[in-house]
Scaffold this active site. Structure first.
Site, PDB file in Angstrom:
ATOM      1  N   ASP A  66      37.676  32.608  34.962  1.00 24.45           N
ATOM      2  CA  ASP A  66      37.655  33.858  35.733  1.00 24.45           C
ATOM      3  C   ASP A  66      37.957  35.087  34.872  1.00 24.45           C
ATOM      4  O   ASP A  66      37.728  36.215  35.292  1.00 24.45           O
ATOM      5  CB  ASP A  66      38.596  33.781  36.968  1.00 24.45           C
ATOM      6  CG  ASP A  66      40.026  33.397  36.648  1.00 24.45           C
ATOM      7  OD1 ASP A  66      40.242  32.666  35.672  1.00 24.45           O
ATOM      8  OD2 ASP A  66      40.938  33.834  37.385  1.00 24.45           O
ATOM      9  N   HIS A  67      38.440  34.870  33.641  1.00 22.69           N
ATOM     10  CA  HIS A  67      38.782  36.006  32.769  1.00 22.69           C
ATOM     11  C   HIS A  67      37.799  36.217  31.618  1.00 22.69           C
ATOM     12  O   HIS A  67      37.845  37.254  30.953  1.00 22.69           O
ATOM     13  CB  HIS A  67      40.200  35.824  32.213  1.00 22.69           C
ATOM     14  CG  HIS A  67      41.236  35.818  33.295  1.00 22.69           C
ATOM     15  ND1 HIS A  67      42.091  36.860  33.524  1.00 22.69           N
ATOM     16  CD2 HIS A  67      41.501  34.883  34.256  1.00 22.69           C
ATOM     17  CE1 HIS A  67      42.853  36.585  34.570  1.00 22.69           C
ATOM     18  NE2 HIS A  67      42.514  35.388  35.027  1.00 22.69           N
ATOM     19  N   HIS A 269      44.765  40.492  40.719  1.00 27.55           N
ATOM     20  CA  HIS A 269      44.576  39.041  40.658  1.00 27.55           C
ATOM     21  C   HIS A 269      45.091  38.433  41.964  1.00 27.55           C
ATOM     22  O   HIS A 269      46.001  37.605  41.993  1.00 27.55           O
ATOM     23  CB  HIS A 269      45.316  38.459  39.439  1.00 27.55           C
ATOM     24  CG  HIS A 269      44.816  37.102  39.002  1.00 27.55           C
ATOM     25  ND1 HIS A 269      45.362  35.939  39.488  1.00 27.55           N
ATOM     26  CD2 HIS A 269      43.850  36.721  38.137  1.00 27.55           C
ATOM     27  CE1 HIS A 269      44.745  34.907  38.925  1.00 27.55           C
ATOM     28  NE2 HIS A 269      43.826  35.357  38.107  1.00 27.55           N
TER      29      HIS A 269
END
Ligand SMILES: [Zn+2]
Ligand SMILES: [Zn+2]
Length: 307
Positions: A66-67, A269
């Site tokens: 996801d990063h 987040h």
């Protein structure tokens, strides 16, 4: 000099209809900094009108999908738009291989140089004329970094009256003093910048935690931040689960802000389970009042401190 923080993606792990995956852009002068690059980052950049040709550095906190999965798409889009300016990418070990493998298997051609910097320990990762970027090891389930972008102090205020009083006429010697240099009068007398200027003025500091549990030493790392961007995946009720997964809760983020004496806290987040993040905001605000929850495309202007 303007400094603006733009949240391109504020979700955790999976995107939601409202939230894209983690990516934050800081615009400063004619340069931009990106922190994490979740999928779809380049489309978010188009919507936010950040541009693809500017001087830019990308900082990746850790190698979870996801990063980082937005990086290949971002690079490809930049290449298709004929970017020519080099791009610097900083991140934990593994990022070089990730990009090399993608480049080989997907076979896209870059139109610009990419400089990859693998960060193997805490400390300064960039030391530029006007700012630094520092990294520290955080505490997630895999190796992960938190970053601090800090401007160096600016020269103090210049007082023309004081300069005239010591016999300096307006001209190039004034600008020499403003640049921090000593100058000499025709009679040999030396004038130092501090004789005609106020004390150096503080720069701005933005700190981003990436994914992490609270960890030892963070308050010093984030000390006096103008903006602390703290991950806040799960609510206080799910503290144990957050700990298991290497994440933080609103109270923990707020404690960080309080201990670091940050001026403002932004929670990001956010787990996809929270369609409405208000309960998280309420929990954090009990401990640290000046808190907001990031939404995609939120922009925060950070003015220069007065002194
Ligand atoms: Zn994550
Ligand atoms: Zn993660």
């Amino acid at each position: 000099m303007s400094m603006q923080v733009i949240f391109l993606g504020t979700s955790a792990s999976v995107p939601t209809p409202k939230r894209s995956l983690p990516a934050i852009v800081v615009k400063r002068e004619n340069e931009q900094f990106m922190f994490d690059c979740g999928e779809n980052a380049q489309r978010q950049m188009i919507i936010a009108k950040t541009g693809f040709h500017k001087k830019m550095k990308v900082f990746i906190t850790h190698m979870h999908g996801d990063h980082i999965l937005g990086l290949p798409g971002l690079l490809q889009t930049m290449a298709l738009l004929d970017r020519t300016r080099e791009l610097d990418i900083y991140g934990p070990p593994g990022i070089r291989r990730f990009l090399a493998d993608i480049k080989e298997t997907v076979q896209f051609v870059l139109t610009f140089p990419v400089n990859i910097h693998e960060i193997t320990g805490p400390g300064l990762v960039c030391d530029e004329e006007q700012y630094t970027v520092e990294a520290v090891r955080s505490n997630h389930v895999i190796e992960s970094l938190a970053y601090a972008l800090a401007e160096k102090p600016r020269p103090g205020r210049f007082y023309p009256k004081k300069a005239k009083a010591v016999g300096l006429k307006e001209g190039s010697l004034w600008s020499d003093l403003q640049r921090g240099l000593k100058v000499k009068l025709p009679n040999g007398q030396v004038i130092r910048p501090e004789d005609v200027m106020g004390p150096p003025r503080k720069g701005r500091k933005v700190v981003y935690t990436g994914d992490t549990r609270p960890f030892e030493g963070f308050a010093e790392f984030a000390a006096d931040a103008d903006l602390l961007i703290n991950e806040c995946t799960l609510s206080d009720e799910l503290r144990e689960r957050a700990d298991e997964d290497g994440h933080s809760t609103p109270s923990q983020a707020a404690e960080n802000a309080k201990k670091a004496k940050a001026k403002k806290l932004v929670l990001t987040h956010i787990s996809a389970r929270y369609e409405d993040a208000t309960p998280l905001l309420k929990q954090a605000k009990k401990i640290f009042k000046n808190t907001i929850v990031a939404e995609d495309f939120l922009r925060i202007e950070l003015p220069l401190p007065k002194e």
